[in-house]
Each structure stands twice: as C-alpha cells, then as structure tokens.
Enzyme design. Structure first.
Site, short mmCIF file in Angstrom:
data_model
loop_
_atom_site.label_atom_id
_atom_site.label_comp_id
_atom_site.label_asym_id
_atom_site.label_seq_id
_atom_site.Cartn_x
_atom_site.Cartn_y
_atom_site.Cartn_z
N CYS A 156 0.79 -1.23 0.00
CA CYS A 156 0.00 0.00 0.00
C CYS A 156 0.83 1.29 0.00
O CYS A 156 0.44 2.28 -0.62
CB CYS A 156 -0.92 0.06 1.21
SG CYS A 156 -1.37 -1.51 1.91
N ARG A 190 6.44 -11.89 4.71
CA ARG A 190 5.80 -11.92 6.02
C ARG A 190 6.36 -13.07 6.82
O ARG A 190 6.51 -14.18 6.29
CB ARG A 190 4.28 -12.09 5.88
CG ARG A 190 3.63 -10.90 5.23
CD ARG A 190 2.13 -11.08 5.12
NE ARG A 190 1.58 -10.03 4.27
CZ ARG A 190 0.33 -10.00 3.84
NH1 ARG A 190 -0.52 -10.95 4.22
NH2 ARG A 190 -0.10 -9.03 3.06
N GLN A 243 1.68 -10.67 -4.62
CA GLN A 243 0.23 -10.47 -4.71
C GLN A 243 -0.12 -9.72 -5.99
O GLN A 243 0.64 -8.86 -6.43
CB GLN A 243 -0.25 -9.59 -3.55
CG GLN A 243 -0.08 -10.20 -2.19
CD GLN A 243 -0.48 -9.19 -1.12
OE1 GLN A 243 0.08 -8.10 -1.06
NE2 GLN A 243 -1.45 -9.54 -0.31
N ASP A 252 -1.87 -7.09 -6.48
CA ASP A 252 -2.42 -6.13 -5.53
C ASP A 252 -2.81 -4.83 -6.23
O ASP A 252 -2.11 -4.38 -7.13
CB ASP A 252 -1.34 -5.85 -4.48
CG ASP A 252 -1.92 -5.35 -3.19
OD1 ASP A 252 -3.15 -5.23 -3.09
OD2 ASP A 252 -1.14 -5.08 -2.26
N HIS A 297 -4.63 -0.79 -5.37
CA HIS A 297 -5.23 0.19 -4.46
C HIS A 297 -5.99 1.19 -5.29
O HIS A 297 -5.45 1.75 -6.24
CB HIS A 297 -4.15 0.85 -3.61
CG HIS A 297 -3.51 -0.13 -2.70
ND1 HIS A 297 -2.37 -0.82 -3.04
CD2 HIS A 297 -3.89 -0.59 -1.48
CE1 HIS A 297 -2.07 -1.65 -2.06
NE2 HIS A 297 -2.97 -1.54 -1.10
N LYS A 338 -14.86 -5.76 4.81
CA LYS A 338 -14.30 -6.37 3.60
C LYS A 338 -15.16 -7.50 3.07
O LYS A 338 -15.99 -8.05 3.78
CB LYS A 338 -12.89 -6.90 3.89
CG LYS A 338 -12.88 -7.96 4.98
CD LYS A 338 -11.51 -8.61 5.10
CE LYS A 338 -11.53 -9.65 6.21
NZ LYS A 338 -10.36 -10.50 6.25
N HIS A 342 -8.35 -1.63 -0.89
CA HIS A 342 -7.25 -2.57 -1.13
C HIS A 342 -7.93 -3.80 -1.73
O HIS A 342 -8.94 -4.25 -1.21
CB HIS A 342 -6.58 -3.05 0.16
CG HIS A 342 -6.16 -1.99 1.10
ND1 HIS A 342 -4.84 -1.77 1.42
CD2 HIS A 342 -6.87 -1.10 1.84
CE1 HIS A 342 -4.75 -0.80 2.31
NE2 HIS A 342 -5.97 -0.38 2.59
ZN LIG Z 1 -3.04 -2.55 0.66
#
Ligand SMILES: [Zn+2]
Ligand SMILES: [Zn+2]
Length: 629
Positions: free
Chosen positions: A326, A355, A373, A375, A377, A456, A502
C-alpha cells in the site's frame, strides 16, 4: 420480545431456553446466534433480543459440530494416555485437530484406539455443559489437572471465562457446542503430525491429531474419497514431478524457488493479469522492497504488524521489508495535487511481499514467507465507492470463470476494536452489500470479523474437489488516507479525503499456483501449460526436419520442447504423459515426406496429420480469453 430471523416478533418469557424455541422454529438447529453472538441451545433468553438458528447442515453448524468432536477426541486421549497435556483444538476448513504434549508420537494403532473410545463417548450422548467461572477458579481447576498450557493461555484471557464439560472431561472454551455428544454421527481420525506450541520452532514439539466429522455417514464417505483424490493431486508432489518449483530448508523455509517451468506458468499468469488490469482502467505501479522505518511507523504497521515484518539497516538507517504494497501507492497519489475529476485512480502492482509466518504453519505453496500479490489500491470519492466495488466483483467473476472455479462471498463487518465514525462504517458496509445485491450474489456475513480500519468482502473459490480456498479480497479503508493525509480538491474547491480500496483478485500468486496445480491435477489447459507441445522423433533420420518444425513452432509463439533421444517411441510418449504435456507431436518418415506433424493429445486421442500452421492455429484456438482481447 424476541425477533426471529424471519422478522417475526414473539413475546417470550425471560428464562426460556433457546432449545425450546429451536423445537418450534428449526429442528435441525444445534446452536443459535443471539444479537450476533453464538450461543448454545442450553442457554436462556434474558432480554429483548433477536435470534437466528444455526442448522447442523450450515457451514457454521458443521464447524461447531467438528469443534465439539475435537473436545470428544481430547477426552478420549486424556482417558487413554495418562500424562498427556492438552493445548488447543479448533475446527478447520475440513475438520478439526487437537494439539497434545505427549512424550512419544501417536501411532496408527493409537488413533484406532482413540476412535473406539470416541465412539463410546458419542454413544453415551453426554450433554455439553457450559459454566462461567472466574479466571482464578479456572486456573485452579486446570492447575490441579496438570494442564499447564491451559493455565498459560488463561493469562491472556479476560476475567470471566467459560468451561465446557461433557461427562468427566472439562475444557476451557468460548463455545458454542452441540447440545450433546450423540450429535456427532460420523467422524474419522486422519493423521498425526508434529507441530510446535504456538507454532514457534523455539517451543516444545506437540502432536497434532487431525480428524473430521459430519452429521451423516454419507457425507463422511464422500469426503474421504475426495481426500484420496487430493493426495494424488498434492501440489508438493506434482510440483516435484512436473519440475515446477522447490522449497528447501537450506534455501530458507517458506521461500519458493521457481524452476523454469514454474516460472513460465507464473509468467503466463502475470502477463494475463497485466492485460486484464489495463483493460479495466488500472495503471501499473512498482514500489521498492524496502522502505524507511518511519513510513511503517506512520502507516501503523510497526504498531500492528511488527511481528510479521523483517527489518534491515543500511548506513545506520533502518528499513522495513514490505509486508504489504500500500505505502508506495499512497506516495504516488500524494506526489501531485489531485482533483475530484482525476478519481478514481487505480494502481496495480504484482507486488512481492515478505511476512514472517511461523515455521509450524508453513505449507508448500499455500503458506509461504515470500509471495507476490496481484495487488491494487483504488483511491476514489465516497460517491464512487459502489461502482468501484461492483467493477471489482465483475473482475473476480470474469477471472474465476476462466479458471473454471465456482466461488462464494463472505462479508466481514465492524469489529469491536475499530477506528472511524459510525456513519463511515455504515456507508462502507452498505457499499459492499449494495454491490453484492446489484450483482445478485449470495453471501455469508461474518459479524465483527472486518479489519479494524474497514469492512471487507472475501471470496472463497471452490476447486475441482469442492474445496474452498481464499483468493480475492476487497477491503474498504478510511484509515490509511487519514494517516497519510491523502486529499483531493472537490468541486467546491475544498480539500476532501478519498476512500481507499485494497484488493487482490488471485491473491498470492504462490498460493493460487498451488491451488491451480491441485485443481487441474497438473494437467493445465493449453493456454496455461508451461510446455504446450513436445516433438518426438521415431528414429534419428527425422531429426533435421524435426528441428525445423521446432523452430517454426517457437517462432509462432508455441511453447514447445523436443525429445529427439534415441529411445523407443512408447517410452517417450509415456514420459510426456507423466509430464501432462497437452500435445505430443510424433514425427516419422511419413511426416518428413509430407511436411506435416501428427499430434496426439495427452488424453490418448490422436489427430489427423496436419500442416504446422494449422497446428499453431489449433493451439491458439484453445486460448480462452487472450484471443478475446
Ligand atoms: Zn493494501
Ligand atoms: Zn470448545
């Protein structure tokens, strides 16, 4: 006054057992949800509430049944193996487990013995009895029993805790439970594996016994059959056989090394994703793998996520290795003044994150420490939230169809510990609900399971064996834009706060590839197969023609391999079949003479000999989406 799930209101005297209500409304109920909290049927109605029943046939009901089976197993183990200590015994996606501290490994004979004792306990139909006690009293009870792990766990719990007893067995548990042990109609213990107390390799090794339970025998048998099939499809086994990837202690636990074919598979997926994102108005973004510690402080990660992060220091400056993507995206947003007309802005990144998952919880590609990911935003105005969420849901739907996955949606709402104003939460939750309704999608609600900064939607896909896997998530966030002071200039000329979404579609590429391997049992469709065709010569006489065919195919973009070894054709075919390559192209004297190839599918079906250009067309026709774009 009690409001039932169907909206009916009934005057019910205080002290009425929920069990009594279940008899009238839902005979299959094994627990209830009372004002959003899970209750045993043996509890009573004490105030005006709303009640919905949990049927034994629902997912939640099955979870409760399985968790109850874990208690029954713990009782059996405790009775049979003096000196054993109990730790935790939750339900899982497909069953349950319980972790025991015992000085030797349980054998298959032990499991049979435990199963027999469990059957006895089930036959007795002992009620599960709940009792609330003070933490001190619980600590005394478990201390006297020598249950040191329970005593340790109690330290983290609030002042009042609940105990559950069936027969002579007591466990520390939040509940709820099935009314009595007899409700477990079918169960089976599956295997034992080593694990660590709290998943931490520095702690003592525990014995984890896995089992499963169902409300009827037929469902259990179907599950066991599926398990057998799953064993054959295990992505760790296939990953090795197909030479896709490796994971080793030497390289570092949870760190995936992609071999060329695995890397090809991932590249195909990533190319597909980039294309699909660009079509939908996303922009590519790439952030660094390290960011200064101060930024992680500002984002709240240091406070809330420190345990899962890796850190490093360069020239006396501290950095955090990114566990999420992010931050860089917010910095891009902040790099310019944004107007309401610029929104929504959608940044997409195939972002690699690290992680620190506990070593005891790592599992093949499904749970790793380093992963990438898909990913994105999205920064938008509050009035755009609904459309953006709808678009993401459509995106998920398109992608799931391509892979042949069915899926289910789950909505997680505001947890007790959370930030932000009520109206913001309402608006965000409403946006998620509206989008689900607009798309006519059924969903389950996980009350209070949202993140502390926003609600979410989780998407659980169902694979060929009907197993559920977490993939996409759509998360609304009011918190990060606040922390990073993100703003846009509204039509009124004032500064406004954008909302941030996200979202991932496939989730972690590693995990998704693991799921794909098992879903297709390694036999990838043509468009995904790392090798689409393998050329085979019958004798050395055909090699020079075969080389020509090979280079022609590769030039046309077909992922081809060659097997020109001096081996029997049958042997070459068998090997290619083990590799699950979609097409085998056999080249003998006739093909050389006619300048053709004779394709044979991995199913065994042989096609008529054809010209090379026609084979290229055949391959291209099997690309489901890429041809559409
Ligand atoms: Zn994020
Ligand atoms: Zn329990």
């Amino acid at each position: 006054m009690v409001t039932m799930a169907d909206g009916e209101k009934r005057p019910i005297p205080k002290g009425t057992k929920i069990e009594e209500l279940a008899k009238q409304w839902d005979k299959e109920a094994i627990a209830a949800q009372v004002d959003g909290t899970l209750f045993d049927l043996s509890r009573t109605v004490e105030k005006d509430t709303s009640i919905s029943f949990i049927s034994i046939h629902s997912r939640k009901g099955l979870e409760i049944l399985r968790h109850s089976a874990a208690h029954i197993m713990a009782q059996a183990v405790r009775e049979l193996f003096p000196g054993v200590k109990l730790t935790f015994g939750p339900s899982t996606e497909n069953g349950f487990y319980y972790d025991f501290d015992y000085d030797r490994t349980f054998t298959p004979q032990d499991l049979e013995m435990i199963e027999r004792r469990m059957s006895d306990i089930v036959a007795k139909d002992e009620p599960f009895i709940r009792k609330e006690v003070s933490k001190e009293e619980a600590a005394r009870t478990f201390g006297e029993m020598g249950e040191t792990y329970k005593v340790e766990h109690l330290e983290e719990l609030p002042d009042r805790v609940s105990l559950y007893r069936q027969g002579t067995f007591v466990d520390l548990c939040e509940g709820p439970h099935i009314p009595s042990t007899g409700k477990v109609k079918a169960f089976k213990l599956l295997n034992v594996s080593g694990t660590y107390w709290r998943g931490d390799a520095r702690n003592r090794v525990l014995q984890r016994i896995y089992g499963t339970a169902f409300s009827d025998q037929k469902a259990l048998e179907e599950f066991l059959h599926m398990l057998e099939e799953a064993r054959k499809r295990d992505h760790r086994k296939l990953g090795k056989e197909l030479d896709l990837f490796s994971l080793s202690e030497d390289a570092g636990p949870g760190l995936v090394i992609y071999h060329p074919k695995g890397a090809m598979l991932r590249t195909i997926l990533e190319d597909f994703e980039k294309k699909e994102h660009l079509k939908r108005g996303y922009q590519m973004a790439i952030g660094p793998h390290l960011l200064r510690l101060e930024l992680w402080k500002q984002s709240g990660h240091l406070e809330n996520y420190r345990d899962k992060m890796y850190f490093t220091k360069v020239e006396d400056v501290e950095y955090g290795i990114k566990p999420m993507n992010c931050l860089a995206h917010m910095l891009i947003f902040k790099s310019q003044i944004r107007s309401y007309r610029d929104l929504p802005i959608r940044y997409f990144e195939l972002g690699t994150v690290y992680r620190h998952e506990k070593s005891g919880e790592l599992h093949g590609l499904l749970r790793v420490r380093g992963f990438t990911q898909d990913d994105a935003h999205i920064l938008c105005r509050p009035d755009q939230l609904n459309d953006e969420i709808c678009a993401i849901i459509e995106f998920v739907d398109d992608v799931m169809k391509i892979f042949g996955f069915e899926y289910e949606m789950e909505l997680s709402t505001r947890p007790e510990k959370s930030i932000g104003a009520d109206e913001e939460w309402e608006r965000a939750t409403e946006a998620l609900v509206n989008a689900l309704k607009t798309k006519n999608l059924p969903y389950e609600v996980n009350e209070g399971e949202g993140a502390f900064y926003g609600p979410k939607i989780d998407v659980k896909l169902k694979d060929a064996l009907n197993r559920r896997w977490q993939c996409a998530t759509i998360q609304v966030d009011f918190f990060m834009p606040e922390r990073f002071d993100l703003a846009y200039v509204g039509s009124d000329g004032e500064k406004h706060r954008p909302v941030m979404l996200h979202r991932v579609i496939l989730g972690a590429m590693e995990r998704f590839i693991g799921v794909l391997i098992e879903h297709y049992a390694g036999a990838f469709p043509v468009w995904l197969a790392p090798t689409q065709a393998i050329l085979m010569t019958v004798t050395d006489r055909q090699i020079s023609y075969a080389e020509r065919v090979y280079s022609q195919l590769v030039q046309a973009g077909v992922r081809a391999e060659k097997d020109f070894r001096n081996e029997k054709l049958g042997f070459k075919i068998r090997e290619a079949q083990v590799q699950k390559i979609p097409y085998m192209l056999v080249i003998g004297d006739r093909e050389v003479k006619e300048e053709t190839i004779s394709p044979r599918k991995r199913s065994g079906e042989t096609l008529k000999s054809m010209r090379i250009e026609d084979f290229v067309k055949q391959i291209q026709s099997e690309y489901p989406i890429l041809t559409k774009s």
